[in-house]
Design a protein around this motif. Sequence first.
Motif, PDB file in Angstrom:
ATOM      1  N   GLU A  79     -16.160  -3.497 -21.871  1.00 30.47           N
ATOM      2  CA  GLU A  79     -14.635  -4.173 -21.400  1.00 30.47           C
ATOM      3  C   GLU A  79     -13.904  -3.475 -20.356  1.00 30.47           C
ATOM      4  OE1 GLU A  79     -15.471  -2.753 -24.429  1.00 30.47           O
ATOM      5  OE2 GLU A  79     -13.797  -1.394 -24.880  1.00 30.47           O
TER       6      GLU A  79
ATOM      7  N   LEU B  35     -15.468  -2.598 -17.680  1.00 26.53           N
ATOM      8  CA  LEU B  35     -16.006  -2.960 -16.303  1.00 26.53           C
ATOM      9  C   LEU B  35     -15.525  -4.105 -15.681  1.00 26.53           C
ATOM     10  CD1 LEU B  35     -19.693  -2.141 -17.282  1.00 26.53           C
ATOM     11  CD2 LEU B  35     -17.900  -0.559 -16.206  1.00 26.53           C
ATOM     12  N   THR B  36     -14.055  -4.001 -15.256  1.00 29.39           N
ATOM     13  CA  THR B  36     -13.450  -5.146 -14.902  1.00 29.39           C
ATOM     14  C   THR B  36     -13.563  -5.772 -13.534  1.00 29.39           C
ATOM     15  OG1 THR B  36     -11.458  -4.158 -14.450  1.00 29.39           O
ATOM     16  CG2 THR B  36     -11.314  -5.091 -16.521  1.00 29.39           C
ATOM     17  N   ARG B  37     -14.441  -4.949 -12.470  1.00 28.58           N
ATOM     18  CA  ARG B  37     -14.342  -5.386 -11.259  1.00 28.58           C
ATOM     19  C   ARG B  37     -15.890  -6.225 -11.243  1.00 28.58           C
ATOM     20  NH1 ARG B  37     -11.900  -1.630  -7.040  1.00 28.58           N
ATOM     21  NH2 ARG B  37     -10.165  -0.893  -8.177  1.00 28.58           N
ATOM     22  N   VAL B  38     -16.708  -6.326 -12.259  1.00 30.28           N
ATOM     23  CA  VAL B  38     -17.703  -7.133 -12.221  1.00 30.28           C
ATOM     24  C   VAL B  38     -17.394  -8.313 -13.088  1.00 30.28           C
ATOM     25  CG1 VAL B  38     -19.561  -5.646 -11.781  1.00 30.28           C
ATOM     26  CG2 VAL B  38     -18.768  -5.800 -13.942  1.00 30.28           C
ATOM     27  N   SER B  39     -17.988  -9.377 -12.856  1.00 31.18           N
ATOM     28  CA  SER B  39     -17.665 -10.643 -13.491  1.00 31.18           C
ATOM     29  C   SER B  39     -18.416 -10.667 -14.819  1.00 31.18           C
ATOM     30  CB  SER B  39     -18.115 -12.071 -12.390  1.00 31.18           C
ATOM     31  OG  SER B  39     -19.499 -12.161 -12.447  1.00 31.18           O
ATOM     32  N   GLU B  40     -17.881 -11.741 -15.609  1.00 30.95           N
ATOM     33  CA  GLU B  40     -18.313 -11.926 -16.964  1.00 30.95           C
ATOM     34  C   GLU B  40     -19.806 -12.367 -16.805  1.00 30.95           C
ATOM     35  OE1 GLU B  40     -17.330 -10.913 -19.921  1.00 30.95           O
ATOM     36  OE2 GLU B  40     -15.030 -10.903 -19.821  1.00 30.95           O
TER      37      GLU B  40
ATOM     38  N   PHE C 176     -17.327   2.573  -7.724  1.00 30.43           N
ATOM     39  CA  PHE C 176     -16.081   3.305  -6.729  1.00 30.43           C
ATOM     40  C   PHE C 176     -15.189   3.563  -8.041  1.00 30.43           C
ATOM     41  CE2 PHE C 176     -17.901   2.118  -2.622  1.00 30.43           C
ATOM     42  CZ  PHE C 176     -17.739   3.297  -2.173  1.00 30.43           C
TER      43      PHE C 176
ATOM     44  N   PRO D 208     -14.102  -5.689 -30.142  1.00 24.74           N
ATOM     45  CA  PRO D 208     -12.921  -4.725 -30.816  1.00 24.74           C
ATOM     46  C   PRO D 208     -12.404  -5.325 -32.015  1.00 24.74           C
ATOM     47  CG  PRO D 208     -12.444  -5.483 -28.646  1.00 24.74           C
ATOM     48  CD  PRO D 208     -13.898  -5.987 -29.095  1.00 24.74           C
TER      49      PRO D 208
ATOM     50  N   ASP E 134     -11.342  17.695 -26.812  1.00 30.70           N
ATOM     51  CA  ASP E 134      -9.998  16.966 -27.034  1.00 30.70           C
ATOM     52  C   ASP E 134     -10.140  15.750 -26.291  1.00 30.70           C
ATOM     53  OD1 ASP E 134      -9.304  18.834 -28.552  1.00 30.70           O
ATOM     54  OD2 ASP E 134      -8.141  20.175 -27.361  1.00 30.70           O
TER      55      ASP E 134
ATOM     56  N   ALA F 206     -14.130   6.977  -9.571  1.00 27.30           N
ATOM     57  CA  ALA F 206     -12.847   7.429  -9.642  1.00 27.30           C
ATOM     58  C   ALA F 206     -12.017   7.816 -10.838  1.00 27.30           C
ATOM     59  CB  ALA F 206     -11.973   6.701  -8.704  1.00 27.30           C
TER      60      ALA F 206
ATOM     61  N   LEU G  77     -21.875  -9.388 -15.956  1.00 27.04           N
ATOM     62  CA  LEU G  77     -22.135  -8.569 -17.041  1.00 27.04           C
ATOM     63  C   LEU G  77     -23.243  -9.159 -18.117  1.00 27.04           C
ATOM     64  CD1 LEU G  77     -18.416  -7.406 -18.125  1.00 27.04           C
ATOM     65  CD2 LEU G  77     -20.202  -5.859 -17.466  1.00 27.04           C
TER      66      LEU G  77
END
Lengths: 468, 590
Positions: free
Chosen positions: A442, A444-449, A375, A468, A395, A379, A452
Amino acid sequence: MSIVEYRSATSARGGLVLMRGVPGVAAGSRVLLRDAAGGRRNGVVLRVSSEAVLVQVFEGTDGLDLEHTWARFLDEPYRLAVSRELLGRVFNGLGQPRDGRPPLIARERRDVNGAPINPTARAYPREFIQTGISAIDGMNALTRGQKLPIFSGGGLPHNRLAAQIVRQARLIGEEAGQFVVVFAAFGISNAEARFFQESLEDSGALTRTVMFLNLADEPVIERLLTPRAALTAAEYLAFELGYHVLVVMTDMTAYCEALREVAVQRGDVPARRGYPGYLYSDLAELYERAGRIRERSGSITLIPVLSMPADDITHPVPDLTGYITEGQIVLARELANQGIYPPVAVLPSLSRLMKDGVGRDHTREDHPQVASQLFASYARAQEVRRLAAIIGAEDLAEGERRYLAFAEAFEHRFVQQGEDEERSVIDTLELAWELLSLLPREQLTRVSEAELARHYKASANPSALAPP
Amino acid sequence: MGYVIEVNGPIVRLHLPAATIGEQVRVGALGLAGEVIAREGDEAVAQMYEHTDGLRAGEAAEGLRRPLTVELGPGLLGTLYDGLQRPLTELRAASGDRIARGLDLPALPRARRWPFSPRLAAGARLNGGEVLGTVQETASIEHRILVPPDVRGELLELAPPGEYTVTEGIARVRQDDGRIRQLMLSHRWPVRTPRPYRYRDHAVLPLITGQRILDTFYPLLKGGKAAIPGPFGAGKTVLQQQIARWCNAQIVVFVGCGERGNELTDVLDFMPRLTDPYSGRPLLERTLLVANTSNMPVVAREASVYVGITLAEYYRDQGYDVVMLADSTSRWAEALREVAGRLGQMPVEEGYPAYLGSRLAAFYERAGRVQTLAGGYGSVTLIGTVSPPGGDFSEPVTRHTKEIVQTFWALSRELADARHYPAVDWVESFCGDVTAAARWWTTNVDAGWQAARAEALALLAASAELTRIVNLVGVEALSAEQRWTLEAAALIKEGVLQQSALDPVDSHAAPAKQYLLLRAMLDIHAQGMRALGLGVPVRRLLELPLLVEARRWKGHYGSEEVEALRARVASIPQVFEALVRTHQAPDARG
Ligand SMILES: Nc1ncnc2c1ncn2[C@@H]1O[C@H](COP(=O)(O)OP(=O)(O)OP(=O)(O)O)[C@@H](O)[C@H]1O
Ligand SMILES: [Mg+2]
């Protein structure tokens, strides 16, 4: 049962007949009318007083006069005969056979209005139904006993989608075909009704289906009864016989228009766009008949289908429906125009009961997080698309371009699928991870490490390997 | 005895000569319950709380000579009532899975005996609202047995410590008019009459809900009034449930008014399993539930909110801070509309009668912090959801409500669609009591609270403006500082404002955690600005792993791990110093 007939109509218009001098009539009771041509009509008492009785005639008042209209007042509400033999039958909008077979021989006849379920008697729906459709199972999951409508528009494939859900619905680990089907149609065309019938026949479901049909060219006011008859059948099958029942009702907009027609004739004060103020309560009386009841093995899962006039989700019919149901599946014309089937717009869609029916012990542990991430990412992708439309995709920053690729893949691979394609929820989740892996890890902060580490497919996205 | 003249849906016309407006009636063979709302000659018009199907002209009707009242006494907590205060569990035992009509059941259990400890002695001068004694109603709540507000006189006799039912006499009073009155553990009160108190006082303390967008950005005081308007599916019910779970009130009254049956089932499932974060006891022990679901008769919806607020006032009068949640006030307003329509009253707007605004105002006015008749302090905080048709906030119910409440938590369709929960719109929402709340935050959490809040709101406003520019000409048109501002606003949205009710760690955030998280994001912003000033390219800043990490803090540090979070926040400057150093070292460019 009263055997006296009255011929005291003093006015007739718009489906309503006013009769004088009929003593002792009960509000809400059933009326049998005979017109000048000897035709029989069905009615119900809306209002009674010591002087007059107001009757709503389901077949309408066309062709009625005052002089030769006879009415017999049955001292009971409108009832539907119920038994196991409902399965495999086709009825008209009033619950009378339209399949050429004799009426049901039943010991029990039930008031079609039902009665409100005591909230303490309800069991909360928690069992995931796999529909085999990724946009639903992955992000807007359906549970057994939920009421989840399809919001659609003219020309969109809502009936095909509903038929696909009916064909494929199953609990994980069970065969398809564990559900019995109650199909109620009002105001839809012959062709649409035939499509459903054939689809059910092809999947061998016809023998475990009950149909209530009031087609576009049939009496409008009859539609006020059709969903009630259908839900009465569903309640009997679910809570007496223990079946899991899938109820499809289409098109709710036609039902609401019939309600508006009668309301206008009665002179009820309109609320929005001519619909009466009690439309919310009226719809709630229907939709709330879905659910589960403690200590009863069956369930009613309700899928109302409605067309949004002018694709307007703020129109009273979708709006009030959304305020009552436990979410909604919204179809979008833009997607359909791109040839995407099913054209589910996931962002305005919602399943409120999903949170209790997916995840560990239900589907897979990562399911809630994956859905939330899809979601959020989609979005974000929509924002990037809007931006790209203004400044041009060239661009965009590199990270943003990835969102464009994600959105394309999401719509064409995740949302889009075949009408006969049945994806297991595990396949849906795997596909979701494949698509999410198109995006920078990085972000994808809604799933846990941990999730991932387990599922993110680094190969899809080489730059994500290097810190990075 | 009267009789029925006409039946028109929920409205019946009765021949009932001596009826009073507001009087309860029982109508027909089933004894359907209703209330007189108008008189014309010998006729009374009644609105019926139960469906009238099957009723005929000529059937008997009876006036009960009393208005709609509730029964108040021990045994209320943890019970689920319908809109007329009938206990739904007992109703199920009496009539099965579906609600039968015409059933009259006592609200409080009749057989249960409660351990009563008297506080007064015979001979005492009694005033209404005074505490006669106490009953431990649940492990966490002591029920103070109050003298009914309308009783004054001399206490002739008070029962010794012992166990009594709610209908046994425990005291005798000689009233000032000379009559002797017997008091019990319970008494009745009419729901449409606000319960009296000594005086109304200022609200001073914020209600802590554990929800950052509420507590930190749009606080509500104990004794205040708030509304949660929003389109369907925006999160009104979830937000109220979060408040019911986590708020620091002592009693919570939840009224489900014209909403879904499953939502009450959900509450009934989780309330006994969850514990009150303040007392450690099951939440149900501090909760009262009133349910008139959408498929139940419309008129009883109106009654249900008055039943709920009267229960709330009763616990307020015992000296408690009570939160009353009403979901949804729109359904109640619609019940008003329906009755007005059937009576042929002139609609003014979207079918609503002219008195909609004054009814809403009078209802919300029952919220407040008061000095009780017993001399203590109690409060009722009132939080109502509003369900505007089409999500249109200019419709009558939302508009009137907005004028009444002090705190307005506006939910937005756009935020909900993007799954930004709670979908409280930081632009549309407002709070009139920030200064009062700030006093509490300053004393209990940090003196920097009010400034931090203002800074965050300014950042969000700036970012909205910048987003408009980006959408016109692209992000390249922004200066480095502006891009960093956008990122900081995103950090606040994702790292502070978004708070999932489903997250086991972050569902509730203690004030200290709330403040630290906000402080952290503002520090990151400030440090970044400084680094930009020292020549660090914004690209370098945007690549910082710290930005990803900061978004995860809310779910990583629980409210008990505030010290660890504090330490982490304290080390933020080091990250930027390191960055500035590498940037300034000539060999580290790239
Ligand atoms: N704070 C939250 N955290 C996580 N999910 C949320 C939150 N708020 C809302 N949701 C999601 O949104 C859904 C809809 O929320 P909710 O039922 O509270 O909407 P509503 O505004 O009460 O709608 P309606 O007016 O139709 O009753 C929930 O089922 C849940 O999935
Ligand atoms: Mg809600």
